[in-house]
Write an enzyme that holds these catalytic residues in place. Structure first.
Site, PDB file in Angstrom:
ATOM      1  N   VAL A 152       0.801  -1.229   0.000  1.00 32.10           N
ATOM      2  CA  VAL A 152       0.000   0.000   0.000  1.00 32.10           C
ATOM      3  C   VAL A 152       0.831   1.275   0.000  1.00 32.10           C
ATOM      4  O   VAL A 152       0.292   2.358  -0.227  1.00 32.10           O
ATOM      5  CB  VAL A 152      -0.969   0.047   1.204  1.00 32.10           C
ATOM      6  CG1 VAL A 152      -2.024  -1.032   1.089  1.00 32.10           C
ATOM      7  CG2 VAL A 152      -0.217  -0.066   2.526  1.00 32.10           C
ATOM      8  N   TYR A 153       2.125   1.193   0.262  1.00 31.09           N
ATOM      9  CA  TYR A 153       2.931   2.412   0.294  1.00 31.09           C
ATOM     10  C   TYR A 153       2.960   3.039  -1.097  1.00 31.09           C
ATOM     11  O   TYR A 153       3.487   2.469  -2.049  1.00 31.09           O
ATOM     12  CB  TYR A 153       4.353   2.122   0.757  1.00 31.09           C
ATOM     13  CG  TYR A 153       4.480   1.709   2.206  1.00 31.09           C
ATOM     14  CD1 TYR A 153       3.422   1.850   3.110  1.00 31.09           C
ATOM     15  CD2 TYR A 153       5.662   1.164   2.694  1.00 31.09           C
ATOM     16  CE1 TYR A 153       3.539   1.470   4.430  1.00 31.09           C
ATOM     17  CE2 TYR A 153       5.791   0.778   4.018  1.00 31.09           C
ATOM     18  CZ  TYR A 153       4.729   0.935   4.883  1.00 31.09           C
ATOM     19  OH  TYR A 153       4.858   0.547   6.198  1.00 31.09           O
ATOM     20  N   SER A 154       2.358   4.213  -1.174  1.00 31.42           N
ATOM     21  CA  SER A 154       2.262   4.932  -2.451  1.00 31.42           C
ATOM     22  C   SER A 154       1.724   4.032  -3.554  1.00 31.42           C
ATOM     23  O   SER A 154       2.195   4.059  -4.701  1.00 31.42           O
ATOM     24  CB  SER A 154       3.620   5.526  -2.851  1.00 31.42           C
ATOM     25  OG  SER A 154       4.057   6.454  -1.876  1.00 31.42           O
TER      26      SER A 154
ATOM     27  N   LYS B 190       4.371  -6.156   2.849  1.00 35.35           N
ATOM     28  CA  LYS B 190       3.173  -6.421   3.642  1.00 35.35           C
ATOM     29  C   LYS B 190       1.937  -6.545   2.756  1.00 35.35           C
ATOM     30  O   LYS B 190       1.919  -6.060   1.617  1.00 35.35           O
ATOM     31  CB  LYS B 190       2.949  -5.306   4.673  1.00 35.35           C
ATOM     32  CG  LYS B 190       4.169  -4.955   5.502  1.00 35.35           C
ATOM     33  CD  LYS B 190       3.857  -3.862   6.499  1.00 35.35           C
ATOM     34  CE  LYS B 190       5.115  -3.223   7.038  1.00 35.35           C
ATOM     35  NZ  LYS B 190       5.795  -2.365   6.054  1.00 35.35           N
TER      36      LYS B 190
END
Length: 358
Positions: free
Chosen positions: A95-97, A123
């Site tokens: 989900v990071y960016s 993750k």
């Protein structure tokens, strides 16, 4: 064939050889003396550096919820600098960016390091697209997202695949069996978990054990001088079960590195971080400043040295956007605080609400 990043992982001090970048620039190989130390991740045989490079700060700023992230050109030097310092542990998330963090990290490591010499952690859980089954830890979600992460990272295996919080909507048996299957498929080497109640983590572990499935080897939880609630139950559980602890936000989103009222571009736009700490924490920030002044070192080194003094902490996850962020993290590994200094840092602490998960 790319030259390898040569790290001797079984000793407490290493000499890291990272000549790839220099060769690309027309220079010859060079030996870099480092003070980075290594430890096992929990009760596994996996060696990881005492500092893990957090990669949430890398990604396209127009995606996701972090406007302050670094683009690919700006982030690559930090990966290179980390490798040169001997860091072999890199943490990101799907989900990071919206996946661009995984892409940036994957390309950088593919260009700069031998894949088998580094430990890549990512993750799964958060939403990556619209529609049903686009979030959570169902078998369908895990099987789809692990392949998407592998593609973005440009690798055929993930060293540490972590669940990004507990999924209340999916039976834990379904989640643990799916994670076991991705390990047995060869796509993942180890599995880990992140912030949740200790009873939830215990339930996941005994569910896996009862069924002969793969158990979690790590816990990525919220822990720092401003929030030590995990010392009550989660940390003792991890020690008892031989689980490695890799805390997120070890510097309290930068709060421990600057005066309490000083703002940054991140603090002004970090909606999640605004709810994590309160004015009663100011006195602890001031204590960090006092100890740092007495040692004539930056505050970040003191806050990280305190964390590294805890025997249950494996590797704090440190995000960087400036060179001195990484330099301070590496230097903290060798900074040993006295018992009196540790007591002075800890004395003002008061119980806090548990935040960062539900």
């Amino acid at each position: 064939r790319r030259p390898s990043l040569r790290v001797t992982p079984t000793v407490t001090r290493c000499r890291a050889r990272c000549d790839v970048a220099l060769q690309r620039r027309g220079h010859g190989p060079t030996e870099l003396e480092t003070t980075v130390k290594y430890t096992k991740l929990g009760n596994t045989g996996l060696d990881v550096s005492r500092i893990c490079l957090g990669c949430m700060s890398f990604g396209e700023s127009g995606t996701g919820s972090h406007a302050w992230t670094l683009d690919e050109a700006a982030s690559r030097p930090f990966v290179e600098r980390a490798l040169e310092a001997g860091i072999n542990f890199f943490d990101t998330a799907n989900v990071y960016s919206l996946g661009t963090s995984e892409e940036f990290v994957g390309r950088a490591l593919n260009d700069m390091a031998d894949r088998d010499a580094v430990v890549i952690a990512t993750k799964v859980n958060g939403p990556m697209r619209d529609g049903r089954n686009a979030i959570g830890l169902s078998r369908k979600s895990i099987m789809a997202e692990v392949d998407h992460s592998l593609r973005r990272l440009g690798t055929d295996y993930i060293d540490l695949y972590q669940i990004h919080r507990f999924d209340h909507r999916t039976p834990i048996e379904e989640t643990m069996e799916a994670l076991h299957d991705v390990v047995k498929s060869g796509k993942v080497r180890y599995i880990g978990a992140s912030s949740m109640w200790a009873w939830q983590f215990s339930k996941a572990q005994y569910t896996a054990e009862l069924n002969g499935w793969t158990k979690f080897v790590s816990m990525q939880n919220h822990y720092n001088l401003l929030n030590r609630e995990e010392e009550r139950e989660m940390m003792p559980l991890c020690v008892d079960q031989g689980v490695g602890v890799i805390p997120w936000s070890p510097l309290a989103r930068g709060r421990l590195t600057r005066d309490w009222d000083e703002a940054t571009a991140r603090s002004e736009t970090d909606e999640f971080g605004k709810f994590l700490y309160s004015d009663e924490d100011r006195v602890i920030v001031e204590r960090v400043a006092e100890v740092a002044a007495g040692r004539d070192v930056p505050r970040a080194q003191v806050a990280l040295a305190w964390m590294l003094s805890k025997p249950f902490v494996t590797s704090p996850i440190v995000g960087v956007t400036k060179n001195h962020h990484l330099d301070d993290a590496v230097a903290a590994v060798d900074l040993e605080l006295s018992a009196d200094e540790i007591a002075r840092l800890e004395e003002p602490y008061r119980p806090h609400p548990v935040l960062g998960f539900r």
